[in-house]
Design a protein around this motif. Structure first.
Motif, PDB file in Angstrom:
ATOM      1  N   PRO A  29      31.167 -19.748 -16.958  1.00 13.92           N
ATOM      2  CA  PRO A  29      31.438 -19.762 -15.522  1.00 13.92           C
ATOM      3  C   PRO A  29      30.855 -18.496 -14.882  1.00 13.92           C
ATOM      4  O   PRO A  29      31.008 -17.403 -15.421  1.00 13.92           O
ATOM      5  N   ASN A  30      30.186 -18.656 -13.770  1.00 13.92           N
ATOM      6  CA  ASN A  30      29.544 -17.538 -13.083  1.00 13.92           C
ATOM      7  C   ASN A  30      30.551 -16.876 -12.143  1.00 13.92           C
ATOM      8  O   ASN A  30      30.430 -16.934 -10.926  1.00 13.92           O
ATOM      9  N   GLN A  31      31.547 -16.236 -12.738  1.00 17.07           N
ATOM     10  CA  GLN A  31      32.606 -15.586 -11.958  1.00 17.07           C
ATOM     11  C   GLN A  31      33.218 -14.453 -12.755  1.00 17.07           C
ATOM     12  O   GLN A  31      33.141 -14.438 -13.990  1.00 17.07           O
ATOM     13  N   ASP A  32      33.823 -13.518 -12.075  1.00 18.52           N
ATOM     14  CA  ASP A  32      34.583 -12.429 -12.695  1.00 18.52           C
ATOM     15  C   ASP A  32      33.816 -11.707 -13.805  1.00 18.52           C
ATOM     16  O   ASP A  32      34.401 -11.305 -14.802  1.00 18.52           O
ATOM     17  N   ASP A  33      32.508 -11.566 -13.652  1.00 18.91           N
ATOM     18  CA  ASP A  33      31.674 -10.824 -14.605  1.00 18.91           C
ATOM     19  C   ASP A  33      31.664 -11.444 -16.006  1.00 18.91           C
ATOM     20  O   ASP A  33      31.310 -10.793 -16.986  1.00 18.91           O
ATOM     21  N   LYS A  34      32.052 -12.720 -16.120  1.00 16.42           N
ATOM     22  CA  LYS A  34      32.117 -13.375 -17.432  1.00 16.42           C
ATOM     23  C   LYS A  34      30.757 -13.467 -18.110  1.00 16.42           C
ATOM     24  O   LYS A  34      30.655 -13.342 -19.330  1.00 16.42           O
ATOM     25  N   ILE A  37      30.011 -10.175 -19.709  1.00 15.05           N
ATOM     26  CA  ILE A  37      30.913  -9.975 -20.854  1.00 15.05           C
ATOM     27  C   ILE A  37      30.378 -10.736 -22.068  1.00 15.05           C
ATOM     28  O   ILE A  37      30.287 -10.183 -23.169  1.00 15.05           O
ATOM     29  N   VAL A  38      29.999 -12.002 -21.874  1.00 13.98           N
ATOM     30  CA  VAL A  38      29.466 -12.805 -22.977  1.00 13.98           C
ATOM     31  C   VAL A  38      28.132 -12.229 -23.451  1.00 13.98           C
ATOM     32  O   VAL A  38      27.892 -12.098 -24.651  1.00 13.98           O
ATOM     33  N   LYS A  39      27.282 -11.846 -22.525  1.00 16.60           N
ATOM     34  CA  LYS A  39      25.983 -11.267 -22.891  1.00 16.60           C
ATOM     35  C   LYS A  39      26.179 -10.010 -23.740  1.00 16.60           C
ATOM     36  O   LYS A  39      25.465  -9.784 -24.726  1.00 16.60           O
ATOM     37  N   ALA A  40      27.151  -9.189 -23.409  1.00 19.02           N
ATOM     38  CA  ALA A  40      27.415  -7.956 -24.156  1.00 19.02           C
ATOM     39  C   ALA A  40      27.921  -8.241 -25.570  1.00 19.02           C
ATOM     40  O   ALA A  40      27.806  -7.377 -26.450  1.00 19.02           O
ATOM     41  N   MET A  41      28.458  -9.417 -25.801  1.00 15.19           N
ATOM     42  CA  MET A  41      28.960  -9.785 -27.134  1.00 15.19           C
ATOM     43  C   MET A  41      27.845 -10.197 -28.084  1.00 15.19           C
ATOM     44  O   MET A  41      28.050 -10.240 -29.294  1.00 15.19           O
ATOM     45  N   MET A  42      26.662 -10.488 -27.551  1.00 15.61           N
ATOM     46  CA  MET A  42      25.561 -10.946 -28.381  1.00 15.61           C
ATOM     47  C   MET A  42      25.061  -9.802 -29.256  1.00 15.61           C
ATOM     48  O   MET A  42      25.021  -8.651 -28.829  1.00 15.61           O
ATOM     49  N   VAL A  61      23.842 -19.252 -21.474  1.00 13.99           N
ATOM     50  CA  VAL A  61      23.473 -18.043 -22.216  1.00 13.99           C
ATOM     51  C   VAL A  61      23.065 -18.499 -23.610  1.00 13.99           C
ATOM     52  O   VAL A  61      23.877 -19.059 -24.348  1.00 13.99           O
ATOM     53  N   SER A  62      21.789 -18.271 -23.959  1.00  6.95           N
ATOM     54  CA  SER A  62      21.256 -18.712 -25.251  1.00  6.95           C
ATOM     55  C   SER A  62      20.674 -17.533 -26.013  1.00  6.95           C
ATOM     56  O   SER A  62      20.123 -16.606 -25.428  1.00  6.95           O
ATOM     57  N   LEU A  63      20.789 -17.616 -27.322  1.00  7.01           N
ATOM     58  CA  LEU A  63      20.272 -16.563 -28.181  1.00  7.01           C
ATOM     59  C   LEU A  63      19.911 -17.165 -29.530  1.00  7.01           C
ATOM     60  O   LEU A  63      20.724 -17.862 -30.140  1.00  7.01           O
ATOM     61  N   LYS A  79      34.836 -14.543 -31.072  1.00  2.22           N
ATOM     62  CA  LYS A  79      34.806 -13.455 -30.094  1.00  2.22           C
ATOM     63  C   LYS A  79      34.599 -14.011 -28.684  1.00  2.22           C
ATOM     64  O   LYS A  79      35.301 -13.645 -27.749  1.00  2.22           O
ATOM     65  N   VAL A  80      33.651 -14.937 -28.555  1.00  2.15           N
ATOM     66  CA  VAL A  80      33.362 -15.534 -27.244  1.00  2.15           C
ATOM     67  C   VAL A  80      34.534 -16.380 -26.767  1.00  2.15           C
ATOM     68  O   VAL A  80      34.757 -16.513 -25.566  1.00  2.15           O
TER      69      VAL A  80
END
Length: 89
Positions: A29-34, A37-42, A61-63, A79-80
């Motif tokens: 969801p594109n809200q609340d800096d989520k 947050i997910v990108k930083a977990m990669m 978000v793909s990796l 974690k995600v």
């Protein structure tokens, strides 16, 4: 409580060809800096590819990265899971 990752763990642990490339994909969801947050977990250093939905409500978000074993995959998914509203593909 039923482990939502039990079946995935069984499938991953049947494979004995580690390390290997693995594609992670999340709809966030594109809200609340989520998204950040997910990108930083990669895991680092890797190229994270992000793509917004037409209405900008969600971001994909793909990796693609090399993982050492099944536990690395399961750990990242768990974690995600801490970020509300994320869909794991």
């Amino acid at each position: 409580m039923l482990d939502p990752y039990k079946r995935l763990e069984e499938i991953l642990k049947e494979d004995d060809s580690w390390p290997k490339a693995y594609m992670f994909k999340f709809i966030v969801p594109n809200q609340d800096d989520k998204v950040n947050i997910v990108k930083a977990m990669m895991p680092e250093p890797n190229k994270v590819v992000m793509r917004s939905s037409k209405d900008l409500k969600y971001v994909s978000v793909s990796l693609k990265t090399t993982v050492k074993n099944a536990d690395e995959i399961l750990d990242l998914y768990k974690k995600v899971d801490q970020v509300e509203g994320v869909i794991k593909l």
